[in-house]
Scaffold this motif. Structure first.
Motif, mmCIF file in Angstrom:
data_model
loop_
_atom_site.group_PDB
_atom_site.id
_atom_site.type_symbol
_atom_site.label_atom_id
_atom_site.label_comp_id
_atom_site.label_asym_id
_atom_site.label_seq_id
_atom_site.Cartn_x
_atom_site.Cartn_y
_atom_site.Cartn_z
ATOM 1 N N ARG A 1 0.832 -1.202 0.000
ATOM 2 C CA ARG A 1 0.000 0.000 0.000
ATOM 3 C C ARG A 1 0.871 1.258 0.000
ATOM 4 N NH1 ARG A 1 -5.484 -1.225 2.227
ATOM 5 N NH2 ARG A 1 -5.559 -3.453 2.686
ATOM 6 N N MET A 2 1.960 1.216 0.779
ATOM 7 C CA MET A 2 2.845 2.371 0.857
ATOM 8 C C MET A 2 3.476 2.669 -0.494
ATOM 9 S SD MET A 2 3.731 4.593 3.159
ATOM 10 C CE MET A 2 3.592 3.785 4.764
ATOM 11 N N THR A 3 3.822 1.638 -1.240
ATOM 12 C CA THR A 3 4.395 1.830 -2.570
ATOM 13 C C THR A 3 3.434 2.617 -3.460
ATOM 14 O OG1 THR A 3 5.694 -0.201 -2.411
ATOM 15 C CG2 THR A 3 5.258 0.639 -4.620
ATOM 16 N N LYS A 4 2.147 2.307 -3.378
ATOM 17 C CA LYS A 4 1.145 3.035 -4.165
ATOM 18 C C LYS A 4 1.016 4.482 -3.692
ATOM 19 C CE LYS A 4 -1.652 -1.113 -5.019
ATOM 20 N NZ LYS A 4 -2.966 -1.777 -4.780
ATOM 21 N N ALA A 5 1.038 4.685 -2.370
ATOM 22 C CA ALA A 5 0.903 6.038 -1.821
ATOM 23 C C ALA A 5 2.101 6.902 -2.200
ATOM 24 C CB ALA A 5 0.743 5.972 -0.303
ATOM 25 N N ILE A 6 3.301 6.323 -2.138
ATOM 26 C CA ILE A 6 4.500 7.071 -2.520
ATOM 27 C C ILE A 6 4.461 7.430 -3.993
ATOM 28 C CG2 ILE A 6 7.000 6.843 -2.846
ATOM 29 C CD1 ILE A 6 7.062 5.251 -0.206
ATOM 30 N N ALA A 7 4.000 6.508 -4.819
ATOM 31 C CA ALA A 7 3.884 6.786 -6.257
ATOM 32 C C ALA A 7 2.922 7.945 -6.504
ATOM 33 C CB ALA A 7 3.421 5.538 -7.002
ATOM 34 N N ALA A 8 1.824 7.999 -5.751
ATOM 35 C CA ALA A 8 0.867 9.100 -5.895
ATOM 36 C C ALA A 8 1.510 10.424 -5.492
ATOM 37 C CB ALA A 8 -0.368 8.827 -5.035
ATOM 38 N N PHE A 9 2.299 10.414 -4.415
ATOM 39 C CA PHE A 9 2.976 11.639 -3.983
ATOM 40 C C PHE A 9 3.982 12.102 -5.025
ATOM 41 C CE2 PHE A 9 6.730 13.606 -2.081
ATOM 42 C CZ PHE A 9 6.160 14.741 -1.504
ATOM 43 N N GLU A 10 4.820 11.204 -5.499
ATOM 44 C CA GLU A 10 5.852 11.581 -6.461
ATOM 45 C C GLU A 10 5.246 12.069 -7.769
ATOM 46 O OE1 GLU A 10 9.647 8.846 -5.115
ATOM 47 O OE2 GLU A 10 8.216 8.004 -6.553
ATOM 48 N N GLU B 1 -6.660 10.296 -1.711
ATOM 49 C CA GLU B 1 -6.229 9.086 -2.415
ATOM 50 C C GLU B 1 -5.419 8.173 -1.498
ATOM 51 O OE1 GLU B 1 -3.686 7.638 -6.374
ATOM 52 O OE2 GLU B 1 -3.954 9.774 -5.970
ATOM 53 N N VAL B 2 -4.588 8.774 -0.653
ATOM 54 C CA VAL B 2 -3.817 7.980 0.307
ATOM 55 C C VAL B 2 -4.764 7.283 1.284
ATOM 56 C CG1 VAL B 2 -2.127 8.072 2.180
ATOM 57 C CG2 VAL B 2 -1.761 9.412 0.104
ATOM 58 N N GLY B 3 -5.802 8.015 1.701
ATOM 59 C CA GLY B 3 -6.801 7.413 2.578
ATOM 60 C C GLY B 3 -7.464 6.220 1.934
ATOM 61 N N GLU B 4 -7.763 6.328 0.649
ATOM 62 C CA GLU B 4 -8.398 5.235 -0.076
ATOM 63 C C GLU B 4 -7.452 4.042 -0.201
ATOM 64 O OE1 GLU B 4 -11.679 3.677 -1.313
ATOM 65 O OE2 GLU B 4 -11.741 5.866 -1.260
ATOM 66 N N ILE B 5 -6.146 4.329 -0.389
ATOM 67 C CA ILE B 5 -5.156 3.258 -0.535
ATOM 68 C C ILE B 5 -5.029 2.443 0.752
ATOM 69 C CG2 ILE B 5 -2.675 2.803 -0.768
ATOM 70 C CD1 ILE B 5 -2.611 5.165 -2.790
ATOM 71 N N PHE B 6 -4.949 3.139 1.892
ATOM 72 C CA PHE B 6 -4.715 2.445 3.155
ATOM 73 C C PHE B 6 -5.998 1.970 3.821
ATOM 74 C CE2 PHE B 6 -0.594 4.581 2.867
ATOM 75 C CZ PHE B 6 0.240 3.541 3.223
ATOM 76 N N GLY B 7 -7.118 2.627 3.540
ATOM 77 C CA GLY B 7 -8.343 2.259 4.221
ATOM 78 C C GLY B 7 -8.142 2.335 5.722
ATOM 79 N N THR B 8 -8.413 1.244 6.419
ATOM 80 C CA THR B 8 -8.196 1.210 7.866
ATOM 81 C C THR B 8 -7.032 0.297 8.238
ATOM 82 O OG1 THR B 8 -9.784 -0.593 8.119
ATOM 83 C CG2 THR B 8 -10.625 1.659 8.347
ATOM 84 N N SER B 9 -6.176 -0.032 7.281
ATOM 85 C CA SER B 9 -5.086 -0.966 7.554
ATOM 86 C C SER B 9 -4.077 -0.404 8.540
ATOM 87 C CB SER B 9 -4.374 -1.359 6.249
ATOM 88 O OG SER B 9 -3.718 -0.243 5.678
ATOM 89 N N ARG B 10 -4.040 0.934 8.695
ATOM 90 C CA ARG B 10 -3.180 1.550 9.714
ATOM 91 C C ARG B 10 -4.025 2.132 10.844
ATOM 92 N NH1 ARG B 10 0.669 5.679 6.568
ATOM 93 N NH2 ARG B 10 -1.378 6.567 6.067
ATOM 94 N N GLY B 11 -5.298 1.815 10.858
ATOM 95 C CA GLY B 11 -6.239 2.424 11.780
ATOM 96 C C GLY B 11 -7.175 3.334 10.991
ATOM 97 N N ILE B 12 -8.160 3.896 11.663
ATOM 98 C CA ILE B 12 -9.065 4.837 10.998
ATOM 99 C C ILE B 12 -8.312 6.141 10.782
ATOM 100 C CG2 ILE B 12 -11.202 6.159 11.256
ATOM 101 C CD1 ILE B 12 -12.337 3.825 12.812
#
Length: 423
Positions: free
Chosen positions: A51-60, A333-344
């Motif tokens: 999930r982090m890989t997708k979030a980092i790609a969105a940031f970059e 978009e980051v919220g959508e990527i992680f959902g609740t996998s790191r908590g709400i």
């Protein structure tokens, strides 16, 4: 995100007491000197890394002048690396942080007070009651990412095979232990009701809260006695003795996957945001969460900042680091990527950007079910708490392996705790 000029930011930082390398002629941020690379590290499972890989790609993609150099490891290895880096003055630019370690690193000058960055990180959408999790005195060293709560997970498929009813929030601790024994007797070969949960300090804190105590008081002192700890570690002695718990040897063999994630126990206590990882590890169609056992009306539950973002005080790119944190905390978009996998998600912008379905909706529903009985959220824990937590787990394992008696483990933990909290 609102931006300030790099020159103004640099002047503010140099005027402070942190002594950043950037003040001595570092390369500056992307806005001033072109593309920069910042180091970012976190702990977690492969699911979180994906999930982090997708979030980092969105940031970059939206910040082409900032590249992220990512690194992740398991929780224990993570803090071993941070301790080595801090000793050498070389912490990463941005780090995922835990309440157990925040004060230890902040009070030693290893973390940047993000208040120095003005409004570079937008925290307006984070609940005011949660922000103190990252504050020490008048400084802010951590930005909450998400919230979570403790719960009892169970696997319905295993219970169906065993012909045992599901655990309920009304269970007492004696009820739960009887349930563990029944599952272990009736489940397929090699499957047990639980592992030994008494080696987790946060669970001990939860049990203490049920009794009107806390593991650590507001003034940073231990809030329990040797007798309290002995009672906790002895509470599973009969289950250990009759083989109702999965063995310490098997637990070690399966690590870093938990015994529950491996499908070899029917239940496990953990933070509710572990649901996504558990589903991935077990391959189960459905897992459930209920409030933990209690011998009274109080389950001892609370919302915790499941993790925070912090910036190393040695960073040469404070504004780029702030841009990354702001994006990771607030971008829908980051919220959508992680959902609740790191908590709400802690920020309203991300919560509003997430369509809570499946496991995510299940975690939200669980936290709503316990909302009326949540106690006070913990503030940054005293220096040494991370060591106490690690030692607690290690000594719990020593008890399970038979290397120490409960009395020996209790004496050793208190001796080590006294030393750790005086550092």
């Amino acid at each position: 995100m609102k931006k300030r000029s790099v020159l103004t930011l640099a002047a503010a930082l140099c005027a402070g007491t942190l002594g950043l390398t950037a003040c001595g002629g570092g390369s500056g941020d992307a806005a001033a000197d072109g593309p920069v690379t910042i180091d970012y590290t976190w702990w977690g499972s492969q699911d979180r890394a994906d999930r982090m890989t997708k979030a980092i790609a969105a940031f970059e993609s939206s910040h082409p002048d900032i590249s992220i150099n990512p690194n992740f490891t398991d929780f224990e290895g993570y803090w071993q690396k941070r301790a080595t880096e801090a000793a050498g003055g070389g912490l990463p630019d941005v780090m995922q942080f835990d309440l157990s370690y925040l004060r230890q690193y902040a009070e030693r000058g290893a973390l940047l007070d993000v208040e120095e960055l003005g409004d570079a990180i937008d925290t307006s959408g984070i609940e005011e009651s949660l922000l103190p999790s990252g504050r020490i005195d008048d400084a802010t060293y951590g930005v909450p990412i998400s919230t979570n709560a403790l719960g009892l997970f169970y696997n319905p498929a295993i219970l169906e095979q065993a012909g045992v009813a599901a655990p309920t929030p009304e269970m007492t601790w004696d009820d739960y232990q009887a349930w563990i024994r029944e599952v272990s007797e009736k489940a397929p070969e090699g499957v047990f009701g639980s592992g030994d949960y008494t080696g987790t300090l946060w669970l001990f804190d939860m049990k203490l809260r049920q009794e009107g105590k806390q593991a650590v008081t507001e003034d940073g002192e231990l809030g329990f006695t040797k007798a309290d700890l002995k009672e906790w570690w002895e509470s599973t002695a009969a289950l250990r003795a009759d083989g109702s718990l999965i063995s310490a040897e098997r637990t070690t063999q399966l690590s870093p996957v938990s015994v529950f994630g491996a499908g070899e126990t029917a239940s496990e206590f953990s933070w509710d945001n572990f649901l996504a990882g558990y589903l991935t590890d077990t391959g189960a169609q459905q897992l459930e969460i209920v409030a933990p056992p209690s011998d009274g009306d109080d389950h001892g539950l609370f919302l915790k900042a499941s993790m925070l973002y912090s910036i190393g005080s040695n960073t040469e790119h404070p504004e780029a680091a702030a841009e990354f944190i702001d994006f990771m905390v607030n971008d829908p978009e980051v919220g959508e990527i992680f959902g609740t996998s790191r908590g709400i998600p802690a920020s309203k912008a991300q919560r509003d950007g997430v369509t809570f379905e499946g496991a995510d909706a299940q975690i939200v529903a669980y936290e709503e079910s316990i909302a009326d009985e949540l106690g006070e959220s913990p503030a940054p824990l005293p220096i040494g708490f991370g060591t106490l937590e690690t030692n607690f787990k290690r000594l719990g394992e020593d008890i399970n392996y038979g290397r120490l008696t409960v009395d020996e483990a209790v004496d050793q933990w208190f001796t080590e705790a006294e030393s750790a909290m005086q550092q």
